[in-house]
Design an enzyme around this catalytic site. Structure first.
Site, PDB file in Angstrom:
ATOM      1  N   THR A 170       0.860  -1.179   0.000  1.00 27.04           N
ATOM      2  CA  THR A 170       0.000   0.000   0.000  1.00 27.04           C
ATOM      3  C   THR A 170       0.896   1.228   0.000  1.00 27.04           C
ATOM      4  O   THR A 170       1.508   1.569   1.019  1.00 27.04           O
ATOM      5  CB  THR A 170      -0.924   0.012   1.229  1.00 27.04           C
ATOM      6  OG1 THR A 170      -1.703  -1.183   1.234  1.00 27.04           O
ATOM      7  CG2 THR A 170      -1.857   1.215   1.190  1.00 27.04           C
ATOM      8  N   LYS A 206      -6.990   0.977  -3.273  1.00 28.36           N
ATOM      9  CA  LYS A 206      -6.558   0.420  -1.991  1.00 28.36           C
ATOM     10  C   LYS A 206      -6.683   1.460  -0.881  1.00 28.36           C
ATOM     11  O   LYS A 206      -7.136   1.158   0.234  1.00 28.36           O
ATOM     12  CB  LYS A 206      -5.120  -0.076  -2.103  1.00 28.36           C
ATOM     13  CG  LYS A 206      -4.496  -0.526  -0.790  1.00 28.36           C
ATOM     14  CD  LYS A 206      -5.246  -1.682  -0.136  1.00 28.36           C
ATOM     15  CE  LYS A 206      -4.498  -2.159   1.107  1.00 28.36           C
ATOM     16  NZ  LYS A 206      -5.257  -3.170   1.843  1.00 28.36           N
TER      17      LYS A 206
END
Length: 293
Positions: free
Chosen positions: A94, A171
């Site tokens: 991420t 995300k």
């Protein structure tokens, strides 16, 4: 089966690498703290001493590291050259969409495709291969890596096109919505407790009817039990992600007041350090403290 490189054996990386080994892939692993990868060596993995050694010409390397600085330090010139023409770097991390796009442009200079493929799964879900992946990048590269994602952790794979940053935008949206749900449940459960309701009964009714989903049932149970120190996903990493959410929002002129609130909650958890090994669900503690509970 081809040899796969894997960089980053943390709480989430370990079960994914283990699943790849179980699926029959040959896996070369680099981890900064070598001792964490030793059990995987006993299962057949080959431990290497640098990110470059995890790569093979024209091969595939998956990376799963903590933040933008970590991935940038790993995926430099030497790494891209080691992968070489036709190679694929799959970033499971991420990170900022901007960082993803910068890495993609850099990799293209070496004939390497970069695919963003951040993970939607806690470690137990990854181990059971019921997580989800969102992917963006070169179409042929995405087709080549899908079997790896499915063997490693993913029940479903969602394709977001060729812009390598797109997967990380989604995300960040997903993580923001999870954090928002944690805050919402904490405030609701605090209201229930202050008005004499049995919080577990409130949780059971809501998560079996209106809010029947893994996020509400899983995190809701942790909030009810005040189970804040199960660091599958640390508060520090959650704070990093909320910082990235707000950074992305700022650059696109998108107001996100709830993101500011959960960022503040996580900042308090990290700054006070009152909860040992705090999971990001510990942001829920702020709503109870504010209510005098």
């Amino acid at each position: 089966m081809e040899t796969i490189g894997f960089i980053g054996i943390g709480n989430l990386g370990y079960p994914i690498a283990e699943n790849l080994l179980k699926a029959g892939y040959k896996v070369k692993i680099y981890n900064r703290t070598r001792v964490k990868a030793l059990p995987l060596e006993a299962q057949g993995a080959v431990l290497v001493n640098s990110p470059e050694e995890a790569a093979e010409k024209g091969g595939i390397v998956l990376t799963l590291v903590s933040d933008d600085a970590a991935i940038t330090s790993i995926a430099g010139d030497a790494f891209a050259a080691a992968l070489g023409n036709g190679g694929i770097h799959v970033s499971l991390s991420t990170i900022s969409p901007d960082t993803a796009r910068v890495l993609a442009a850099h990799h293209k200079e070496y004939g390497v495709h970069y695919v963003g493929a951040p993970i939607f799964a806690r470690p137990e879900a990854a181990a059971a291969k019921v997580g989800n992946a969102v992917i963006s990048g070169n179409a042929a590269a995405k087709e080549r890596i899908k079997p790896l994602l499915e063997a490693g952790f993913a029940k479903r794979v969602f394709d977001l096109g060729e812009d390598e940053g797109n997967a990380n935008v989604l995300k960040l949206i997903g993580n923001f919505m999870i954090a928002g749900a944690i805050e919402m449940m904490a405030e609701g459960f605090a209201l229930a407790e202050k008005n004499g309701l049995e919080v577990k009964a409130v949780y059971e009714m809501l998560t079996s009817t209106l809010f029947a989903s893994p996020v509400f049932s899983g995190y809701g149970a942790m909030i009810v039990d005040r189970k804040y120190n199960v660091p599958s996903f640390s508060a520090a990493l959650g704070l990093k992600d909320m910082n990235l959410v707000l950074q992305t929002a700022s650059r696109s002129h998108t107001p996100m007041p709830l993101a500011n609130l959960v960022q503040s909650r996580l900042t308090t958890v990290v700054a006070k350090n009152e909860i040992p090994e705090a999971d990001w669900v510990a942001l829920a503690s702020g709503a109870f403290k504010d209510a005098g509970i």
